[in-house]
Design a protein around this motif. Structure first.
Motif, PDB file in Angstrom:
ATOM      1  N   GLN A   6      34.269  83.500  75.052  1.00  0.00           N
ATOM      2  CA  GLN A   6      32.920  82.993  75.250  1.00  0.00           C
ATOM      3  C   GLN A   6      32.417  83.280  76.667  1.00  0.00           C
ATOM      4  O   GLN A   6      31.232  83.566  76.871  1.00  0.00           O
ATOM      5  CB  GLN A   6      32.875  81.491  74.956  1.00  0.00           C
ATOM      6  CG  GLN A   6      33.099  81.129  73.493  1.00  0.00           C
ATOM      7  CD  GLN A   6      31.932  81.543  72.599  1.00  0.00           C
ATOM      8  OE1 GLN A   6      31.004  82.221  73.025  1.00  0.00           O
ATOM      9  NE2 GLN A   6      31.978  81.110  71.351  1.00  0.00           N
ATOM     10  N   GLY A  10      29.178  85.573  77.288  1.00  0.00           N
ATOM     11  CA  GLY A  10      28.080  85.058  78.094  1.00  0.00           C
ATOM     12  C   GLY A  10      27.765  85.961  79.276  1.00  0.00           C
ATOM     13  O   GLY A  10      26.591  86.253  79.561  1.00  0.00           O
ATOM     14  N   SER A  11      28.789  86.432  79.963  1.00  0.00           N
ATOM     15  CA  SER A  11      28.581  87.323  81.100  1.00  0.00           C
ATOM     16  C   SER A  11      27.948  88.632  80.659  1.00  0.00           C
ATOM     17  O   SER A  11      27.023  89.142  81.310  1.00  0.00           O
ATOM     18  CB  SER A  11      29.919  87.605  81.799  1.00  0.00           C
ATOM     19  OG  SER A  11      30.417  86.445  82.421  1.00  0.00           O
ATOM     20  N   VAL A  13      26.083  89.253  78.015  1.00  0.00           N
ATOM     21  CA  VAL A  13      24.688  89.041  77.622  1.00  0.00           C
ATOM     22  C   VAL A  13      23.816  88.831  78.857  1.00  0.00           C
ATOM     23  O   VAL A  13      22.717  89.391  78.964  1.00  0.00           O
ATOM     24  CB  VAL A  13      24.576  87.833  76.664  1.00  0.00           C
ATOM     25  CG1 VAL A  13      23.117  87.465  76.426  1.00  0.00           C
ATOM     26  CG2 VAL A  13      25.259  88.153  75.334  1.00  0.00           C
ATOM     27  N   GLY A  14      24.300  88.032  79.809  1.00  0.00           N
ATOM     28  CA  GLY A  14      23.534  87.800  81.030  1.00  0.00           C
ATOM     29  C   GLY A  14      23.262  89.089  81.783  1.00  0.00           C
ATOM     30  O   GLY A  14      22.132  89.336  82.234  1.00  0.00           O
ATOM     31  N   GLY A  31      25.963  83.754  83.287  1.00  0.00           N
ATOM     32  CA  GLY A  31      26.277  84.020  81.881  1.00  0.00           C
ATOM     33  C   GLY A  31      27.582  83.354  81.481  1.00  0.00           C
ATOM     34  O   GLY A  31      27.699  82.771  80.397  1.00  0.00           O
ATOM     35  N   GLY A  35      27.944  80.426  78.854  1.00  0.00           N
ATOM     36  CA  GLY A  35      28.845  80.655  77.731  1.00  0.00           C
ATOM     37  C   GLY A  35      29.906  79.591  77.597  1.00  0.00           C
ATOM     38  O   GLY A  35      30.509  79.439  76.533  1.00  0.00           O
ATOM     39  N   ALA A  93      17.431  85.253  79.388  1.00  0.00           N
ATOM     40  CA  ALA A  93      18.856  85.565  79.500  1.00  0.00           C
ATOM     41  C   ALA A  93      19.717  84.355  79.134  1.00  0.00           C
ATOM     42  O   ALA A  93      20.659  84.465  78.342  1.00  0.00           O
ATOM     43  CB  ALA A  93      19.178  86.037  80.922  1.00  0.00           C
ATOM     44  N   LEU A  94      19.389  83.205  79.697  1.00  0.00           N
ATOM     45  CA  LEU A  94      20.219  82.023  79.475  1.00  0.00           C
ATOM     46  C   LEU A  94      20.045  81.471  78.059  1.00  0.00           C
ATOM     47  O   LEU A  94      20.987  80.904  77.493  1.00  0.00           O
ATOM     48  CB  LEU A  94      19.908  80.966  80.528  1.00  0.00           C
ATOM     49  CG  LEU A  94      20.363  81.375  81.931  1.00  0.00           C
ATOM     50  CD1 LEU A  94      19.836  80.421  82.982  1.00  0.00           C
ATOM     51  CD2 LEU A  94      21.881  81.457  82.007  1.00  0.00           C
ATOM     52  N   VAL A  97      22.302  83.665  76.113  1.00  0.00           N
ATOM     53  CA  VAL A  97      23.690  83.296  76.417  1.00  0.00           C
ATOM     54  C   VAL A  97      24.091  82.041  75.664  1.00  0.00           C
ATOM     55  O   VAL A  97      25.172  81.974  75.061  1.00  0.00           O
ATOM     56  CB  VAL A  97      23.862  83.082  77.943  1.00  0.00           C
ATOM     57  CG1 VAL A  97      25.184  82.372  78.233  1.00  0.00           C
ATOM     58  CG2 VAL A  97      23.809  84.407  78.671  1.00  0.00           C
ATOM     59  N   THR A 100      24.112  82.637  71.623  1.00  0.00           N
ATOM     60  CA  THR A 100      25.140  83.543  71.101  1.00  0.00           C
ATOM     61  C   THR A 100      26.502  82.865  71.042  1.00  0.00           C
ATOM     62  O   THR A 100      27.370  83.293  70.271  1.00  0.00           O
ATOM     63  CB  THR A 100      25.232  84.832  71.937  1.00  0.00           C
ATOM     64  OG1 THR A 100      25.358  84.500  73.327  1.00  0.00           O
ATOM     65  CG2 THR A 100      24.008  85.712  71.717  1.00  0.00           C
ATOM     66  N   HIS A 101      26.692  81.813  71.835  1.00  0.00           N
ATOM     67  CA  HIS A 101      27.959  81.073  71.762  1.00  0.00           C
ATOM     68  C   HIS A 101      28.182  80.493  70.365  1.00  0.00           C
ATOM     69  O   HIS A 101      29.192  80.802  69.715  1.00  0.00           O
ATOM     70  CB  HIS A 101      27.984  79.979  72.830  1.00  0.00           C
ATOM     71  CG  HIS A 101      29.223  79.148  72.817  1.00  0.00           C
ATOM     72  ND1 HIS A 101      30.062  79.015  73.914  1.00  0.00           N
ATOM     73  CD2 HIS A 101      29.803  78.380  71.841  1.00  0.00           C
ATOM     74  CE1 HIS A 101      31.081  78.236  73.603  1.00  0.00           C
ATOM     75  NE2 HIS A 101      30.924  77.821  72.345  1.00  0.00           N
TER      76      HIS A 101
END
Length: 335
Positions: A6, A10-11, A13-14, A31, A35, A93-94, A97, A100-101
């Motif tokens: 995760q 997250g990173s 995607v960010g 990210g 995440g 972006a966030l 993030v 998507t988790h």
């Protein structure tokens, strides 16, 4: 999925959304934070083991609540870094993030309550195991490349990692459908009538699949590898405790596990204690979520705090079996 995955997602995607609008390390850092946030609910104690399990991946994984959180988190990040002009970009972006988790979590079998507060139904595709290096490694490589390479080349590596990992999820669904068709055909050919069928990957891969078929009195367990030479599956039957389940159907924790597991559970009695087991995670005889509900005669089940009695497989025998069975060697599972 596991925390490392995760964080990596997250990173990635960010970084993909922010690009070079801000420092890559900032996008990767926030990210990773975003995440991680949904899984902090694991530290909440709801009072007992059954509630802790069934209330994990609840509000903190709901798309509605995460969407409301995104602008506040974006405002905080843009202010911390003195980038108010990038507020909208940080917001996008966030938000991606955060959502998507749970969307990744729903690909596992556990159960993710995506649509709270409208419904608490636990969604789970079950096409990937909670830890799968083939999904995670491309994300990590892409993020590391983006951090180390001071050009758009690093961003391309990051984008490639996201594309490859996403394609792997698509592959997992295709592989799951193939295993499902083989399992249904095997049950029909062997004259086995079942009420429900569960098809989930064995640990760390999408070649070997664990199959669980439910009947009114038993559950059948089998394994199928996409590399098996023969599609015939060896099914082993186990008592699901149908009589006990009916007797204790109104027990609040039996009912809760029955609903959360979508009916893939068993009820048993040992030394006068009632046990309820989620059959989706683990394999015979070791299951992750096996709960001691106390003395079986206590019908209401409210005078005893449920205890988690997880059983772990013997790694010394389980891993060699997994490796051989994954490649199509029809060896029986360790017991």
């Amino acid at each position: 999925m596991d925390s490392l995955t995760q964080i990596a997602l997250g990173s990635a995607v960010g970084v993909a959304v922010m690009g070079r609008r801000t420092a890559v390390w900032k996008a990767a850092l926030w990210g990773a934070v975003g995440g991680t946030l949904p899984d902090l609910d694991a530290f909440i104690n709801h009072g007992n083991a059954v509630l802790n399990m069934t209330l994990h991946r609840a509000e903190s994984h709901a798309l509605f609540w995460l969407t409301l959180l995104a602008p506040f988190l974006a405002w905080l990040v843009s202010r911390i870094h003195g980038e108010p002009a990038l507020f909208k970009r940080w917001w996008l972006a966030l938000w991606l993030v955060l959502i998507t988790h749970p969307l990744l979590d729903v690909m596992t079998v556990y159960g993710t309550q995506l649509l709270l507060p409208f419904t608490n139904y636990p969604y789970g595709v079950g096409s990937v195991f909670i830890i799968d290096p083939l999904y995670t490694v491309p994300l990590i490589v892409g993020v590391v490349a983006a951090l180390r390479l001071k050009s758009t080349r690093g961003l391309r590596w990051n984008a490639a990692g996201l594309v490859l990992s996403s394609l792997y999820l698509v592959w997992s669904v295709v592989a799951q459908q193939q295993a499902t068709q083989v399992a249904r055909s095997s049950l029909q050919q062997q004259g086995l009538a079942v009420d429900a069928l569960l098809v989930t990957p064995a640990p760390f891969n999408t070649l070997l699949w664990r199959l669980v078929a439910m009947t009114p009195t038993h559950y059948l367990e089998g394994h199928y590898s996409l590399l098996d030479k023969s599609p015939r599956i060896t099914w082993t039957a186990y008592d699901r405790g149908g009589a006990l389940a009916a007797q204790h159907a109104r027990h609040p924790y039996v009912a809760r596990i029955a609903a959360f597991s979508h009916g893939f559970y068993r009820v048993s009695e040992t030394d006068g204690h009632l046990f309820v087991t989620d059959l989706r995670m683990g394999q015979e005889p070791a299951y992750t979520f096996n709960f001691d509900l106390g003395i079986a005669e206590v019908r209401a089940g409210l005078n005893y705090v449920p205890m988690l009695k997880s059983a772990r497989p013997n790694i010394a025998t389980a891993l060699p079996w997994l490796w051989r069975r994954m490649w199509g060697d029809p060896v029986p599972p360790p017991r």
